[in-house]
Structure formats: structure tokens, C-alpha cells
Write a protein that holds these residues in place. Structure first.
Motif, PDB file in Angstrom:
ATOM      1  N   UNK A  82       0.830  -1.208   0.000  1.00 19.97           N
ATOM      2  CA  UNK A  82       0.000   0.000   0.000  1.00 19.97           C
ATOM      3  C   UNK A  82       0.859   1.251   0.000  1.00 19.97           C
ATOM      4  N   UNK A  83       0.277   2.360  -0.443  1.00 22.71           N
ATOM      5  CA  UNK A  83       0.890   3.691  -0.281  1.00 22.71           C
ATOM      6  C   UNK A  83       0.050   4.521   0.680  1.00 22.71           C
ATOM      7  N   UNK A  84      -1.270   4.518   0.463  1.00 26.75           N
ATOM      8  CA  UNK A  84      -2.139   5.399   1.250  1.00 26.75           C
ATOM      9  C   UNK A  84      -2.885   4.683   2.365  1.00 26.75           C
ATOM     10  N   UNK A  85      -2.886   3.352   2.345  1.00 26.68           N
ATOM     11  CA  UNK A  85      -3.569   2.602   3.392  1.00 26.68           C
ATOM     12  C   UNK A  85      -2.653   2.368   4.580  1.00 26.68           C
ATOM     13  N   UNK A  86      -3.178   1.641   5.582  1.00 25.42           N
ATOM     14  CA  UNK A  86      -2.422   1.378   6.811  1.00 25.42           C
ATOM     15  C   UNK A  86      -1.315   0.355   6.565  1.00 25.42           C
ATOM     16  N   UNK A  87      -1.668  -0.785   5.938  1.00 24.47           N
ATOM     17  CA  UNK A  87      -0.685  -1.843   5.700  1.00 24.47           C
ATOM     18  C   UNK A  87      -1.038  -2.583   4.414  1.00 24.47           C
ATOM     19  N   UNK A  88      -0.100  -3.371   3.918  1.00 31.36           N
ATOM     20  CA  UNK A  88      -0.350  -4.156   2.705  1.00 31.36           C
ATOM     21  C   UNK A  88      -1.533  -5.100   2.856  1.00 31.36           C
ATOM     22  N   UNK A  89      -1.733  -5.605   4.071  1.00 27.03           N
ATOM     23  CA  UNK A  89      -2.827  -6.568   4.266  1.00 27.03           C
ATOM     24  C   UNK A  89      -4.059  -5.925   4.900  1.00 27.03           C
ATOM     25  N   UNK A  90      -4.101  -4.578   4.950  1.00 27.54           N
ATOM     26  CA  UNK A  90      -5.291  -3.912   5.504  1.00 27.54           C
ATOM     27  C   UNK A  90      -6.254  -3.560   4.377  1.00 27.54           C
ATOM     28  N   UNK A  91      -7.389  -2.959   4.749  1.00 28.66           N
ATOM     29  CA  UNK A  91      -8.350  -2.513   3.737  1.00 28.66           C
ATOM     30  C   UNK A  91      -8.493  -0.991   3.819  1.00 28.66           C
ATOM     31  N   UNK A  92      -7.792  -0.305   2.930  1.00 25.67           N
ATOM     32  CA  UNK A  92      -7.850   1.155   2.799  1.00 25.67           C
ATOM     33  C   UNK A  92      -9.259   1.495   2.292  1.00 25.67           C
ATOM     34  N   UNK A  93      -9.981   2.338   3.022  1.00 25.20           N
ATOM     35  CA  UNK A  93     -11.409   2.474   2.702  1.00 25.20           C
ATOM     36  C   UNK A  93     -11.644   3.096   1.328  1.00 25.20           C
ATOM     37  N   UNK A  94     -10.809   4.049   0.914  1.00 26.39           N
ATOM     38  CA  UNK A  94     -11.067   4.614  -0.430  1.00 26.39           C
ATOM     39  C   UNK A  94     -10.759   3.585  -1.516  1.00 26.39           C
ATOM     40  N   UNK A  95      -9.741   2.755  -1.283  1.00 29.25           N
ATOM     41  CA  UNK A  95      -9.455   1.694  -2.255  1.00 29.25           C
ATOM     42  C   UNK A  95     -10.657   0.770  -2.408  1.00 29.25           C
ATOM     43  N   UNK A  96     -11.305   0.452  -1.283  1.00 30.39           N
ATOM     44  CA  UNK A  96     -12.489  -0.410  -1.352  1.00 30.39           C
ATOM     45  C   UNK A  96     -13.600   0.288  -2.152  1.00 30.39           C
ATOM     46  N   UNK A  97     -13.732   1.601  -1.936  1.00 30.76           N
ATOM     47  CA  UNK A  97     -14.757   2.358  -2.677  1.00 30.76           C
ATOM     48  C   UNK A  97     -14.453   2.345  -4.178  1.00 30.76           C
ATOM     49  N   UNK A  98     -13.169   2.504  -4.527  1.00 30.18           N
ATOM     50  CA  UNK A  98     -12.810   2.437  -5.961  1.00 30.18           C
ATOM     51  C   UNK A  98     -13.165   1.059  -6.517  1.00 30.18           C
TER      52      UNK A  98
END
Ligand code: GLY
Length: 377
Positions: A220-236
Motif C-alpha cells: 500500500x501507499x495510502x492505506x495502513x498496511x499491505x494486508x489492511x483494507x484502505x477504505x477509499x481503495x475499497x470504494x474504488x
């Protein structure tokens, strides 16, 4: 879990549109021909870093949305004409970016502008810009690994690109170019396989081995961790896989969009506005990303019209409406001097860019969702 009581909130949404128009008009008048990205303490014009150059379509896109409403609402002709003139004035300078190979964002830039423009004024020269942009996007395709590379590196695939692959589908369908369709399909299938997990959550980035095409890991770049779920990424992902289904009618993409929607709904607080990352650590868990909520609402409205099961479709629309009600009631930029429409967006927490601010994509998708709500009977 999102929870709500059904009601229509039409007055709230109509008055929010009036507020949004006021903010956009003020931006045009106070900072003419400026394409902002995020605010600093509520102000658009500043010298903050942009990281990448991807947002220029959102402001003119909002002008096209307002223009469409002025028509519907039968506002005085000169008001509608003013919005149309502004939309053209801000869209036209973007045309050279149809050849921009430095970003993976040509869908954001052109679907919000030239596609809306072409929608109200069908003209072959506008369509040609969209097709050129689609062809440029397709040049990012990596045969080994089968993905469109992100702007950061050849070996990098971002979930955000699901929002941009639509321009390749568009170009494929307009030209009949089977190679473009093949690129778009393979990118979506790879993204589905390596970025969307079994529980419907998503990773921001996948890293590939350039020699073998093997996916090595999530990152990840903008999320917490590689194995987390960045909320905007989920929205995309939710919105982007829905769009991929619109273009391809491949049921795998509809199922993926629904899985992402179900994850968002099940893991968000009752009011529907999620933290910036679903796995954010305790110290930043209170920090929300309203832009992810706005994108999700608009993606849910699209999905509600695609679902095979009408009950499920209606449920997604109700969830989107509830998210929008929360945004209108709690997160509008109505404090004195605040220049944005929606407060509480997060651009890049690790670089400290646009944290708890108005962000231009949040404004755009919020307005798109508002416009959808106000068009409902
Ligand atoms: N670069 C796209 C985003 O920040 O979501």
C-alpha cells in the motif's frame, strides 16, 4: 454495520445542492482557472505537494453535473448557459492529457469531463478525445502479469486503476478494437484475483515479478498496511467493478462489486462513514474519510441498478441514501471561511497531504451521488 430507517430526505438533498453550487461558484470566482486537489485548513489555493497529477477532471466534472441539473430544474436559461460555459472553459484545456503516459488516471480526467460533455452534446471530435485517452491508457498494459501498471512503477498495480479502465472499455466498444477489449478484461480479472480478498475487502497495491509475471505480494501507499483494507481503495473497487460489469456484462465483475459493497456495509459504523482504513490502529481510528463514503454512495447507486435481485438493489440504494444523509447532516463545509463542500476527506495520511480536509474527488462523487438522489421520482 450500517443501520438506518427509510425516508427520502429530499429537502435536505435539495438544500445541499444549493450549498454545493454556491461553493463551486465561489471557487470559480475567487481562483479563476485553478484546478485544486485538496484544501489546507479549508482553503483550496496553497503550495501543498500533489504526489501525482490526477484530479483536474473533477472540478469541470462538477460543472457538467450542475449544468445538467439547471436544465432539469428549469432554472433561467442564462444560469444554465453560465454553467455550461464554465464547464467547457475548464474541460477544454485538459485535451492534451489524452496522451499523458505519466499517470494511470485518464478515466478520472476524461469520464468526468469529455464523456459528460459528449453526453449532452454528441460530437465526433469529443468522442475522438475519449478514444485517444483510452488508447493511451491501454499502453500501460504489462503482458507478463496482465495488468495496467500504476504511475509509481512497472511492477505495481493499484486498485484505483479499476476506476480508470472504463475509458479503455469505452474506446474498445466505440472502435470495435478487440485488443483494447482484451486488455480491459484481463486487467479487471487480474485485479479481481490479486487485489480483492475472499471477504470482499481489497488491497491497495499488488507487486509483480517483471520476469515471470507472478504476483509477489499486496502492498500500500495510502492505506495502513499491505494486508489492511484502505477504505477509499475499497470504494474504488466497488464502483470500478460495477462499471466493468456495465461495459462487459461479465457476471464475475458484478459479484465482485457486490462483495466489496457487502464488506463496506458490514464493517462501517451505523452512520455509514468509515475510518480512513478499516484496519486503522487505535490512535487514528477516529479519523474518517468522507471521500470514501461519497464514492461508496455513488457506487452503491450504480450497483442498485445492476443487481439481478431487485430487493438487494433497493437495499444498496437505501444504504447509499443513508450515507448521503450522514454526509449532509454532519460533514458539510459550512463553517465560516471553509471553501470546500465536504469536510473530512483524507488524501495521503503518511505524507500528511490533505488529512481531514476537503478533497476534489470527494466533492465530485458527493455531487454525483446527490444528483442521482435528486433525479429519483
Ligand atoms: N490516487 C487516488 C486516490 O488517492 O484515491
Amino acid at each position: 454495520m450500517i443501520t438506518f430507517q427509510k425516508d427520502t430526505d429530499r429537502e435536505l438533498f435539495a438544500s445541499t445542492l444549493v450549498f454545493a453550487k454556491k461553493q463551486i461558484r465561489a471557487l470559480i470566482e475567487q481562483h479563476p482557472d485553478f484546478y485544486p486537489m485538496y484544501t489546507m485548513e479549508g482553503r483550496w489555493k496553497h503550495r501543498g505537494e500533489s504526489w501525482t497529477h490526477w484530479c483536474d477532471g473533477f472540478l469541470p466534472g462538477m460543472m457538467w453535473i450542475v449544468y445538467a441539473h439547471e436544465h432539469l430544474d428549469k432554472e433561467p436559461m442564462e444560469t444554465a448557459a453560465w454553467w455550461r460555459a464554465q464547464a467547457i472553459r475548464y474541460s477544454t484545456p485538459l485535451e492534451p492529457r489524452k496522451l499523458d503516459r505519466t499517470v494511470h488516471d485518464l478515466g478520472f480526467i476524461f469520464i468526468s469531463t469529455y464523456a459528460r460533455w459528449h453526453g449532452v452534446t454528441p460530437d465526433p471530435s469529443l468522442k475522438a478525445v475519449l478514444v485517444d485517452a483510452g488508447r493511451t491508457m491501454a499502453l500501460r498494459f504489462k503482458e507478463k502479469g496482465e495488468y495496467l501498471r500504476s504511475f509509481v512503477a512497472e511492477e505495481s498495480l493499484f486498485i484505483d486503476i479499476m476506476m480508470n479502465v472504463g475509458i479503455i472499455f469505452y474506446a474498445a466498444l466505440e472502435t470495435g478494437d478487440a485488443r483494447l477489449m482484451d486488455v480491459a478484461m484481463r486487467h479487471c480479472l487480474t485485479s479481481r484475483r490479486v487485489l480483492v480478498r475472499g471477504d470482499g475487502s481489497s488491497a491497495h497495491e499488488a507487486i509483480f515479478d517483471l520476469e515471470t509475471g507472478q504476483c509477489l505480494r499486496q502492498a500500500t501507499h495510502q492505506g495502513y498496511r499491505g494486508d489492511s483494507c484502505w477504505s477509499r481503495g475499497l470504494a474504488w473497487a466497488l464502483y470500478g467493478f460495477g462499471t466493468a460489469y456495465v461495459y462487459s456484462r461479465d457476471p464475475r465483475f458484478l459479484a465482485t462489486a457486490e462483495a466489496c459493497a457487502d464488506f463496506y456495509i458490514a464493517n462501517s459504523p451505523p452512520d455509514g462513514v468509515a475510518p480512513w482504513d478499516f484496519d486503522a490502529p487505535l490512535e487514528s481510528r477516529m479519523l474518517l474519510d468522507t471521500s470514501a463514503a461519497a464514492i461508496t454512495a455513488s457506487g452503491l447507486f450504480q450497483l442498485s441498478g445492476l443487481c439481478v435481485d431487485p430487493v438487494k438493489g433497493a437495499f444498496y440504494a437505501d444504504c447509499g441514501r443513508h450515507i448521503m444523509r450522514t454526509l449532509c447532516e454532519k460533514h458539510l463545509g459550512q463553517s465560516p471561511g471553509w471553501e470546500g463542500i465536504l469536510k473530512g476527506g483524507v488524501y495521503h495520511i503518511h505524507k500528511n497531504l490533505g488529512v481531514n480536509e476537503s478533497v476534489m474527488w470527494g466533492e465530485y462523487f458527493f455531487l454525483e451521488a446527490l444528483s442521482w438522489l435528486l433525479r429519483q421520482p
